[in-house]
Design an enzyme around this catalytic site. Structure first.
Site, PDB file in Angstrom:
ATOM      1  N   ASP A   1       0.317   0.791   6.382  1.00 30.58           N
ATOM      2  CA  ASP A   1      -0.325   1.559   5.309  1.00 30.58           C
ATOM      3  C   ASP A   1      -0.852   0.560   4.278  1.00 30.58           C
ATOM      4  O   ASP A   1      -0.120  -0.308   3.810  1.00 30.58           O
ATOM      5  CB  ASP A   1       0.715   2.504   4.673  1.00 30.58           C
TER       6      ASP A   1
ATOM      7  N   ASP B   1      -6.241   4.880   5.559  1.00 32.77           N
ATOM      8  CA  ASP B   1      -5.581   3.590   5.310  1.00 32.77           C
ATOM      9  C   ASP B   1      -4.247   3.457   6.043  1.00 32.77           C
ATOM     10  O   ASP B   1      -3.410   2.669   5.653  1.00 32.77           O
ATOM     11  CB  ASP B   1      -5.382   3.368   3.806  1.00 32.77           C
ATOM     12  N   GLU B   2      -4.080   4.226   7.115  1.00 32.70           N
ATOM     13  CA  GLU B   2      -2.756   4.345   7.709  1.00 32.70           C
ATOM     14  C   GLU B   2      -2.855   4.517   9.217  1.00 32.70           C
ATOM     15  O   GLU B   2      -3.732   5.233   9.700  1.00 32.70           O
ATOM     16  CB  GLU B   2      -2.129   5.596   7.089  1.00 32.70           C
TER      17      GLU B   2
HETATM   18  P1  TTP Z   1      -2.058   6.382   0.078  1.00 35.25           P
HETATM   19  O1  TTP Z   1      -1.755   5.430   1.195  1.00 35.25           O
HETATM   20  O2  TTP Z   1      -1.158   7.554  -0.107  1.00 35.25           O
HETATM   21  O3  TTP Z   1      -2.082   5.608  -1.327  1.00 35.25           O
HETATM   22  P2  TTP Z   1      -2.584   4.137  -1.680  1.00 35.25           P
HETATM   23  O4  TTP Z   1      -2.995   3.376  -0.463  1.00 35.25           O
HETATM   24  O5  TTP Z   1      -3.619   4.230  -2.729  1.00 35.25           O
HETATM   25  O6  TTP Z   1      -1.301   3.490  -2.342  1.00 35.25           O
HETATM   26  P3  TTP Z   1       0.033   2.970  -1.629  1.00 35.25           P
HETATM   27  O7  TTP Z   1       0.087   1.501  -1.894  1.00 35.25           O
HETATM   28  O8  TTP Z   1       1.128   3.721  -2.293  1.00 35.25           O
HETATM   29  O9  TTP Z   1      -0.105   3.282  -0.172  1.00 35.25           O
HETATM   30  O10 TTP Z   1      -3.516   6.942   0.251  1.00 35.25           O
HETATM   31  C1  TTP Z   1      -4.577   6.131   0.752  1.00 35.25           C
HETATM   32  C2  TTP Z   1      -5.872   6.447   0.046  1.00 35.25           C
HETATM   33  O11 TTP Z   1      -6.180   7.819   0.209  1.00 35.25           O
HETATM   34  C3  TTP Z   1      -5.814   6.200  -1.448  1.00 35.25           C
HETATM   35  O12 TTP Z   1      -6.138   4.865  -1.777  1.00 35.25           O
HETATM   36  C4  TTP Z   1      -6.802   7.188  -1.967  1.00 35.25           C
HETATM   37  C5  TTP Z   1      -6.778   8.327  -0.988  1.00 35.25           C
HETATM   38  N1  TTP Z   1      -6.002   9.454  -1.541  1.00 35.25           N
HETATM   39  C6  TTP Z   1      -6.677  10.455  -2.224  1.00 35.25           C
HETATM   40  O13 TTP Z   1      -7.901  10.424  -2.335  1.00 35.25           O
HETATM   41  N2  TTP Z   1      -5.951  11.497  -2.763  1.00 35.25           N
HETATM   42  C7  TTP Z   1      -4.577  11.571  -2.664  1.00 35.25           C
HETATM   43  O14 TTP Z   1      -3.954  12.527  -3.175  1.00 35.25           O
HETATM   44  C8  TTP Z   1      -3.887  10.526  -1.945  1.00 35.25           C
HETATM   45  C9  TTP Z   1      -2.384  10.563  -1.809  1.00 35.25           C
HETATM   46  C10 TTP Z   1      -4.641   9.512  -1.397  1.00 35.25           C
HETATM   47 MG    MG Z   2      -1.773   3.346   1.221  1.00 32.53          MG
END
Ligand code: TTP
Ligand code: MG
Length: 337
Positions: free
Chosen positions: A2, A99-100
């Site tokens: 992720d 992103d995962e």
């Molecule tokens: P995430 O992997 O949940 O968050 P992140 O990568 O920003 O942070 P982390 O380091 O905690 O993983 O989500 C990935 C992307 O998806 C995030 O950058 C933006 C988008 N996203 C949204 O647009 N709305 C949301 O509610 C979430 C959770 C994510």
């Molecule tokens: Mg993330």
């Protein structure tokens, strides 16, 4: 795997002057307008800002945050680079969201940790970004592990450590436990995964129903046998559509689904194929992606049968109150018509 603060991290690369500053990505980047936080970088999270929070609230929490609009195409471009790196390094990859992803490295020679380190290096060299990786015997635990040492984390959960690692975690950390279930569990005095594990199966089934009760019982023990879903295999025909604006209304979703069915049916007719399995893919406003499939006893080819199957799949999503950003229809297990 992720990515860390994904949208924000990509923007920081594009705008190096943002380094070290609190940054929020969301809507069109104007906190006086309607819109929610897509993500906040780790600097901004210190002020309590998080995804899905109104931009206005974020501004109130920290007026000197830098607000930027969402450039989805740029993030999708970077995402493809990352997924290509992953695909080369395992026997199967499940694409979970922008992103995962899950990667099956059970057949790779060498240590899983070394493979993970090499992946982190390769992603960093190719994109300049950091990610967090969790290594575990199944998806449930790997997902948990990936979240345990963010950012730039690498966490291994070994089979013998499951109880020690899981027990102290708040129930929300378990995949499939949302705010509603958290509240319900809390009323029963259950706040940690260990407390779920201590509850008898009959108790969980009584309060949460057969299927979810059993799920909680297994998940609290770190048991998960779900396979990687490697979607959109080549032996299929599919069409998908990303909407200009997320769609909330069921009627709108239904209209687009029907149109996609017409296109896929037309593609199938041109190719002279029919197929038994129909899959509908939904990407929600938060970019999380789900699919629902239906395998029919008889292959579908005409638009009518395809539409019936696709709407049956659609009925199995929990759409209530969740904006839809992308819709896809796929027919697989193709054979000649
Ligand atoms: P995430 O992997 O949940 O968050 P992140 O990568 O920003 O942070 P982390 O380091 O905690 O993983 O989500 C990935 C992307 O998806 C995030 O950058 C933006 C988008 N996203 C949204 O647009 N709305 C949301 O509610 C979430 C959770 C994510
Ligand atoms: Mg993330």
């Amino acid at each position: 795997m992720d990515m860390d603060a994904f949208f924000a991290a990509v923007e920081e690369l594009r705008h190096p002057e943002l380094r070290g500053k609190p940054v929020v990505i969301g809507g069109d980047g104007d906190p006086s307008k309607r819109g929610v936080v897509s993500t906040a970088n780790y600097e901004a999270r210190k002020y309590g800002i998080h995804s899905a929070m109104p931009l206005r609230t974020a501004y109130r929490l920290c007026p000197h945050v830098v607000f930027l609009p969402v450039h989805y195409r740029e993030y999708a471009r970077v995402s493809r680079i990352i997924k290509d790196i992953l695909k080369e390094r395992g026997s199967a990859m499940e694409d979970v969201g922008i992103d995962e992803a899950f990667l099956d490295i059970s057949e790779n020679p060498g240590s899983a940790e070394e493979i993970a380190r090499e992946i982190k290096d390769s992603i960093n060299r190719a994109t300049g970004l950091t990610c967090s990786i969790g290594i575990a015997p199944n998806k449930l635990l790997a997902k948990l592990a990936s979240d345990m040492r963010k950012p730039d984390g690498l966490t291994v959960i070994r089979p013998g450590e499951v109880g020690r690692v899981l027990d102290p975690l708040p129930v929300r950390k378990l995949w499939g436990v949302g705010p509603k279930s958290e509240g319900h569990l809390g009323k029963l005095g259950i706040r940690t995964v260990g407390e779920i594990r201590a509850a008898p199966l009959e108790f969980l089934v009584e309060h949460f129903g057969e299927s979810y009760g059993r799920y909680l019982h297994r998940a609290s023990r770190g048991i998960d046998e779900s396979p990687l879903v490697t979607e959109w295999k080549r032996k299929s025909m599919s069409r998908e559509e990303t909407f200009e604006r997320d769609i909330l209304q069921w009627q709108g979703i239904a209209r687009h689904l029907a149109a996609l069915c017409r296109e896929v049916a037309e593609d199938m007719r041109e190719e002279g194929v029919k197929g038994c399995t129909v899959t509908v893919k939904v990407r929600f406003g938060n970019f999380k992606t789900q699919t629902r499939s239906l395998t029919l006893p008889e292959p579908v080819r005409g638009v009518e049968a395809l539409r019936r199957a696709a709407f049956q799949c659609l009925g199995r999503f929990d759409l209530a109150g969740r904006p839809v950003r992308l819709l896809g229809v796929r027919v697989s297990r193709l054979e000649e018509a």
